[in-house]
Design a protein around this motif. Structure first.
Motif, PDB file in Angstrom:
ATOM      1  N   TYR A 268       0.818  -1.221   0.000  1.00 32.59           N
ATOM      2  CA  TYR A 268       0.000   0.000   0.000  1.00 32.59           C
ATOM      3  C   TYR A 268       0.842   1.258   0.000  1.00 32.59           C
ATOM      4  N   ALA A 269       2.118   1.163   0.413  1.00 28.37           N
ATOM      5  CA  ALA A 269       2.991   2.340   0.291  1.00 28.37           C
ATOM      6  C   ALA A 269       3.276   2.663  -1.170  1.00 28.37           C
ATOM      7  N   ASP A 270       3.091   1.700  -2.034  1.00 31.40           N
ATOM      8  CA  ASP A 270       3.286   1.914  -3.472  1.00 31.40           C
ATOM      9  C   ASP A 270       1.971   2.250  -4.165  1.00 31.40           C
ATOM     10  N   GLY A 271       0.894   2.286  -3.402  1.00 27.14           N
ATOM     11  CA  GLY A 271      -0.394   2.624  -3.987  1.00 27.14           C
ATOM     12  C   GLY A 271      -1.289   1.435  -4.270  1.00 27.14           C
ATOM     13  N   VAL A 272      -0.851   0.240  -3.907  1.00 29.26           N
ATOM     14  CA  VAL A 272      -1.751  -0.919  -4.054  1.00 29.26           C
ATOM     15  C   VAL A 272      -2.784  -0.802  -2.930  1.00 29.26           C
ATOM     16  N   PRO A 273      -4.059  -0.668  -3.267  1.00 30.75           N
ATOM     17  CA  PRO A 273      -5.033  -0.415  -2.201  1.00 30.75           C
ATOM     18  C   PRO A 273      -5.080  -1.571  -1.194  1.00 30.75           C
ATOM     19  N   ARG A 274      -5.150  -1.255   0.075  1.00 29.70           N
ATOM     20  CA  ARG A 274      -5.308  -2.314   1.075  1.00 29.70           C
ATOM     21  C   ARG A 274      -6.660  -3.007   0.899  1.00 29.70           C
ATOM     22  N   HIS A 275      -7.598  -2.272   0.273  1.00 27.58           N
ATOM     23  CA  HIS A 275      -8.886  -2.885  -0.053  1.00 27.58           C
ATOM     24  C   HIS A 275      -8.771  -4.007  -1.085  1.00 27.58           C
ATOM     25  N   ALA A 276      -7.590  -4.152  -1.690  1.00 22.87           N
ATOM     26  CA  ALA A 276      -7.395  -5.256  -2.640  1.00 22.87           C
ATOM     27  C   ALA A 276      -7.115  -6.565  -1.919  1.00 22.87           C
ATOM     28  N   SER A 277      -6.974  -6.530  -0.598  1.00 25.87           N
ATOM     29  CA  SER A 277      -6.714  -7.750   0.174  1.00 25.87           C
ATOM     30  C   SER A 277      -7.758  -8.799  -0.157  1.00 25.87           C
ATOM     31  N   GLY A 278      -7.284  -9.958  -0.568  1.00 27.95           N
ATOM     32  CA  GLY A 278      -8.207 -11.055  -0.873  1.00 27.95           C
ATOM     33  C   GLY A 278      -8.984 -10.887  -2.160  1.00 27.95           C
ATOM     34  N   THR A 279      -8.720  -9.860  -2.946  1.00 24.51           N
ATOM     35  CA  THR A 279      -9.558  -9.637  -4.124  1.00 24.51           C
ATOM     36  C   THR A 279      -8.834  -9.076  -5.355  1.00 24.51           C
ATOM     37  N   GLY A 280      -7.711  -8.391  -5.192  1.00 29.25           N
ATOM     38  CA  GLY A 280      -7.043  -7.783  -6.358  1.00 29.25           C
ATOM     39  C   GLY A 280      -6.505  -8.832  -7.314  1.00 29.25           C
ATOM     40  N   PRO A 281      -6.666  -8.630  -8.628  1.00 27.28           N
ATOM     41  CA  PRO A 281      -6.188  -9.596  -9.624  1.00 27.28           C
ATOM     42  C   PRO A 281      -4.761  -9.285 -10.094  1.00 27.28           C
TER      43      PRO A 281
END
Ligand SMILES: *Cc1c(COP(=O)(O)O)cnc(C)c1O
Length: 395
Positions: free
Chosen positions: A289-302
């Motif tokens: 998430y420091a690189d901008g990967v949303p923490r909301h992608a946990s368990g779901t980002g492709p």
């Protein structure tokens, strides 16, 4: 050049950006084109993107803050430039001296810009903004007669020239929304009031990306696309980028930092939200998430790894996340592609937006400063955002 492979990168395809500008210009052939490059060009890198947009025929650049506009000038960009997000005490004089068009939404701002023009001994280029219904910045219609009258008086005093009158839509991304016609009506009324006050703006404008693509009647003298220029559909429910003749400009990828066999029942990442269903292979992607990967992608980002879409396993951490490769093989150093144009089998920013309950604008814009931008399709000069001389990732 030391040729060291990068940990992770955001590849920025300037050929795609130029082609997107051309495609958008073709949709609004009678309007001037303002390339909106605020927020570091939506994360793509402001200066290289501004240069590419100008090469493709943009005659205006648009930024939110005056500091962004000044940075464009400092980088040598001389195209007409408009900025719109001012607070009291802002760098009015610096902008006047840098020939930047500044936006005025209220009397306080008109006072500050006329004072700056007087100090600088130059005529300030001012664009007046009406709030046509968005409820954000811009003068309320009730204040508009006074703002335009005072602006006209400042023109007569030689302090300013009103170069534009503009507004911003609230729901242009929902074609048919009743607010669109309402806001166009308020805007047309505001133009009439400005004209009656004696103002002769060079450009009248209201269209953002969705307005440029779906509302020809809103093009007026100039269009202000942002997200579409970066190859993202502003109306994904209506058309994909390809359907609008656009190509995503940003690809975010990294190299696997670890690949290892683990037994079934192994917890993965903080909180053990994911537990391996059986013996499997876990791969570690060095982006968090420091690189901008949303923490909301946990368990779901492709993520595309080893030829298949994987899903973020467990929580996204600050610097890294894990994917479960099942029975598939991979090696440290192999590429993990989070998103890109999609035609290499990778997910798109739109896929990430859906997975995270947000919009693709946010996915690209939040990619952080720790991720080097690697420019391809640059027509000259420097091709890297950083100067460490590392090799480009695999093309
Ligand atoms: C961001 C912005 C734009 C561009 O919007 P997109 O939806 O990205 O095209 C245009 N005008 C203003 C005032 C903006 O703030």
């Amino acid at each position: 050049m030391n040729g060291k492979p990068l940990r992770a990168w955001a590849q920025i395809d300037l050929t795609a950006l130029r082609s997107n500008v051309s495609a958008l210009k073709a949709k609004a052939p009678t309007a001037a084109f303002m390339a909106v490059v605020k927020a570091d060009a939506y994360g793509h890198g402001m200066v290289p993107c501004a240069k590419a947009a100008v090469e493709a025929g943009a005659t205006w650049l648009g930024t939110a803050t005056p500091e962004e506009a000044l940075a464009l000038r400092k980088a040598g960009l001389t195209a007409r430039t408009l900025c719109w997000l001012w607070t009291p005490g802002g760098p009015w004089r610096e902008c006047v001296e840098a020939d930047i068009d500044v936006t005025v939404s209220g009397l306080w701002a008109l006072r500050e810009v006329t004072a700056a023009a007087e100090e600088a001994g130059r005529t300030a280029r001012v664009q007046l903004k009406i709030d046509a219904g968005l409820g954000r910045n811009g003068a309320q219609p009730e204040q508009w007669p006074e703002l335009t009258a005072q602006a006209r008086a400042a023109e007569e005093a030689g302090l300013i020239k009103v170069t534009g009158v503009w507004a911003h839509f609230s729901c242009a991304d929902e074609p048919g929304h009743p607010s669109i016609e309402r806001e166009l009506t308020v805007f047309r009324q505001a133009l009439a009031v400005a004209e009656a006050a004696g103002l002769e703006p060079e450009v009248r404008h209201i269209a953002n990306s969705p307005g440029t693509l779906t509302l020809p009647e809103a093009h007026f003298d100039l269009v202000r696309p942002g997200v579409a220029m970066y190859g993202i559909s502003p109306v994904p429910q209506i058309g994909s980028p390809a359907e609008f003749g656009l190509r995503p400009v940003m690809t975010v990828a990294g190299r696997l930092a670890s690949v290892k066999r683990v037994p079934g029942g192994h917890g993965v990442s903080y909180g053990h939200q994911y537990v391996t269903p059986g013996e499997t292979t876990l791969a570690l992607v060095p982006l968090g998430y420091a690189d901008g990967v949303p923490r909301h992608a946990s368990g779901t980002g492709p993520v595309l790894v080893a030829g298949k879409w994987r899903t973020v396993a467990g929580r996204v951490a600050m610097d890294q996340f894990v994917v479960d490769l099942g029975g598939d093989a991979a090696e440290p150093g192999d590429e993990a592609v989070l998103f890109g144009p999609g035609d290499g089998g990778e997910p798109t920013a739109e896929d990430w937006a859906r997975a995270c309950g947000t919009i693709a604008y946010e996915i690209v814009t939040r990619i952080g400063g720790r991720v080097p931008r690697v420019y391809v399709g640059d027509t000259g000069g420097r091709t890297r955002s950083d100067d460490d001389g590392a090799a480009c990732p695999r093309a």
